[in-house]
Write a protein that holds these residues in place. Structure first.
Motif, PDB file in Angstrom:
ATOM      1  N   LEU A  95       0.844  -1.214   0.000  1.00  0.00           N
ATOM      2  CA  LEU A  95       0.000   0.000   0.000  1.00  0.00           C
ATOM      3  C   LEU A  95       0.869   1.250   0.000  1.00  0.00           C
ATOM      4  CD1 LEU A  95      -2.753  -1.067   2.539  1.00  0.00           C
ATOM      5  CD2 LEU A  95      -3.076  -0.674   0.087  1.00  0.00           C
ATOM      6  N   MET A  96       1.884   1.256   0.861  1.00  0.00           N
ATOM      7  CA  MET A  96       2.800   2.396   0.904  1.00  0.00           C
ATOM      8  C   MET A  96       3.532   2.551  -0.422  1.00  0.00           C
ATOM      9  SD  MET A  96       6.226   3.120   0.989  1.00  0.00           S
ATOM     10  CE  MET A  96       6.801   1.466   1.278  1.00  0.00           C
ATOM     11  N   GLU A  97       3.948   1.437  -0.998  1.00  0.00           N
ATOM     12  CA  GLU A  97       4.675   1.442  -2.263  1.00  0.00           C
ATOM     13  C   GLU A  97       3.844   2.112  -3.365  1.00  0.00           C
ATOM     14  OE1 GLU A  97       5.514  -2.235  -5.109  1.00  0.00           O
ATOM     15  OE2 GLU A  97       6.632  -2.400  -3.244  1.00  0.00           O
ATOM     16  N   PRO A 140      -3.626   8.600   5.233  1.00  0.00           N
ATOM     17  CA  PRO A 140      -3.254   9.841   4.533  1.00  0.00           C
ATOM     18  C   PRO A 140      -2.344   9.618   3.323  1.00  0.00           C
ATOM     19  CG  PRO A 140      -2.290   9.798   6.745  1.00  0.00           C
ATOM     20  CD  PRO A 140      -3.253   8.665   6.663  1.00  0.00           C
ATOM     21  N   LEU A 141      -1.507   8.589   3.356  1.00  0.00           N
ATOM     22  CA  LEU A 141      -0.648   8.333   2.193  1.00  0.00           C
ATOM     23  C   LEU A 141      -1.477   7.965   0.965  1.00  0.00           C
ATOM     24  CD1 LEU A 141       2.465   6.325   3.525  1.00  0.00           C
ATOM     25  CD2 LEU A 141       2.414   8.697   2.703  1.00  0.00           C
ATOM     26  N   VAL A 142      -2.439   7.049   1.123  1.00  0.00           N
ATOM     27  CA  VAL A 142      -3.229   6.640  -0.047  1.00  0.00           C
ATOM     28  C   VAL A 142      -4.232   7.718  -0.455  1.00  0.00           C
ATOM     29  CG1 VAL A 142      -2.958   4.174   0.442  1.00  0.00           C
ATOM     30  CG2 VAL A 142      -5.016   5.367   1.247  1.00  0.00           C
ATOM     31  N   LEU A 218       8.642   1.315  12.196  1.00  0.00           N
ATOM     32  CA  LEU A 218       9.859   2.035  11.777  1.00  0.00           C
ATOM     33  C   LEU A 218      10.319   1.549  10.400  1.00  0.00           C
ATOM     34  CD1 LEU A 218      12.094   2.424  14.974  1.00  0.00           C
ATOM     35  CD2 LEU A 218      10.664   4.119  13.826  1.00  0.00           C
ATOM     36  N   ALA A 219      10.173   0.259  10.135  1.00  0.00           N
ATOM     37  CA  ALA A 219      10.523  -0.276   8.809  1.00  0.00           C
ATOM     38  C   ALA A 219       9.635   0.364   7.746  1.00  0.00           C
ATOM     39  CB  ALA A 219      10.377  -1.796   8.791  1.00  0.00           C
ATOM     40  N   LEU A 220       8.351   0.533   8.057  1.00  0.00           N
ATOM     41  CA  LEU A 220       7.430   1.189   7.117  1.00  0.00           C
ATOM     42  C   LEU A 220       7.822   2.643   6.904  1.00  0.00           C
ATOM     43  CD1 LEU A 220       4.793   1.242   5.434  1.00  0.00           C
ATOM     44  CD2 LEU A 220       3.574   1.802   7.551  1.00  0.00           C
ATOM     45  N   LEU A 221       8.195   3.336   7.974  1.00  0.00           N
ATOM     46  CA  LEU A 221       8.621   4.739   7.842  1.00  0.00           C
ATOM     47  C   LEU A 221       9.877   4.862   6.986  1.00  0.00           C
ATOM     48  CD1 LEU A 221       8.262   6.582  11.286  1.00  0.00           C
ATOM     49  CD2 LEU A 221       7.062   7.080   9.153  1.00  0.00           C
TER      50      LEU A 221
END
Length: 305
Positions: A95-97, A140-142, A218-221
């Motif tokens: 999703l972040m990607e 908020p990212l998506v 933290l890995a996601l950040l």
């Protein structure tokens, strides 16, 4: 050589013992607009959705590679995002990607495709399937629609670099200010902010986000920062982990090749070669086989054109 989108040869490849080589030779060499036209022409001629026919005729990793590649890019992102929300885990970065490596317009098109296909919004599904700090960042990212130009406010960059440093030093990793900056600022502005962070505090922000290597938020950040500023470095790592682990992660390998082949795969290939001292096509050829291998290698090769 480009052919007319409605190649008659393609029609004969389905329905009487599938000709995988022909499917690869046609689809792997068509751009998104041509693939879309092939689908339209097939539906008009045969009254069937080509993707459903392929789904019935093909199998396993080869099927997934063909289907993901044949989808319109916005449809593909919607499909991947929906698949991810249904099986979401805190270590899943898809999703972040999608949110951070697509242009604002591409992300908007993906959200519209999500509406059309799943009859609800991407934002509501992400909110429903995620929790805690992950939800605070991913929604908020998506939902973002960033300014895409090169205009940068250096005063703001210095101010926000200090805000980020203060929050991260206090271990307030999910603070609303951290999330606001990462989810709303343009990529050019974030680059300026993080360059100032590096200059002012003597190291990259991701060094400060490695406080606990086992902390998945933290890995996601860290991945968010990388996708916003150096996406090719991020995708090289995804490929390296997918190919080098015991047993290939075909899902990640297929996703990166099909989503980046028409974007920046040449740069990712160069980075992979530099980082691993092995060409990407050779690494893929060693770890895959059959029609799946042939499809991936065609897509990897087309980025040299």
């Amino acid at each position: 050589m480009q052919h007319a989108a409605g190649d008659e040869a393609f029609d004969s490849s389905l329905g009487w013992g599938t000709n995988e080589a022909l499917i690869i030779s046609i689809l792997a060499h068509r751009d998104a607009a041509q693939r879309n036209l092939i689908r339209q022409t097939y539906a008009k001629t045969y009254g069937e959705d080509l993707l459903k026919v392929l789904d019935k005729e093909l199998s396993n990793d080869f099927e997934r590679a063909v289907l993901l590649w044949t989808l319109d890019p916005a449809e593909r992102d919607a499909y991947l995002a929906n698949e991810t929300t249904k099986r979401w885990s805190s270590s899943n970065l898809v999703l972040m990607e999608i949110a951070c490596t697509r242009s604002p317009h591409e992300l908007l098109l993906a959200r519209q495709a999500y509406h059309a296909r799943f009859k609800k919004s991407l934002e509501e599904d992400v909110a429903h399937h995620t929790t805690g700090d992950f939800r605070k960042l991913l929604v908020p990212l998506v939902s973002s629609y960033r300014y895409e130009g090169d205009e940068v406010n250096m005063t703001l960059a210095k101010t926000e670099a200090k805000i980020l440093h203060a929050k991260i030093s206090a271990k307030a990793y999910s603070d609303e200010e951290v999330i606001r900056i990462l989810s709303t600022r343009s990529k050019a502005q974030i680059n300026a902010t993080l360059n100032h962070y590096d200059n002012e505090f003597g190291h990259d922000i991701n060094k400060d986000l490695k406080d606990d290597p086992k902390d998945e938020f933290l890995a996601l950040l860290r991945a968010t920062v990388k996708c916003l500023t150096r996406p090719q470095i991020y995708f090289e790592k995804v490929l390296r982990l997918a190919i080098n682990k015991r047993g290939t992660d075909e899902g990640a390998l297929t996703r990166v090749v099909t989503t980046r082949a028409e974007v920046d795969l040449k740069v990712i290939k160069d980075e992979y070669h530099r980082r691993n001292s092995v060409p990407l096509d050779r690494a893929i050829g060693k770890d895959t086989h059959g029609d799946y291998e042939k499809m991936l290698l065609e897509l990897v090769g087309r980025s040299d054109a």
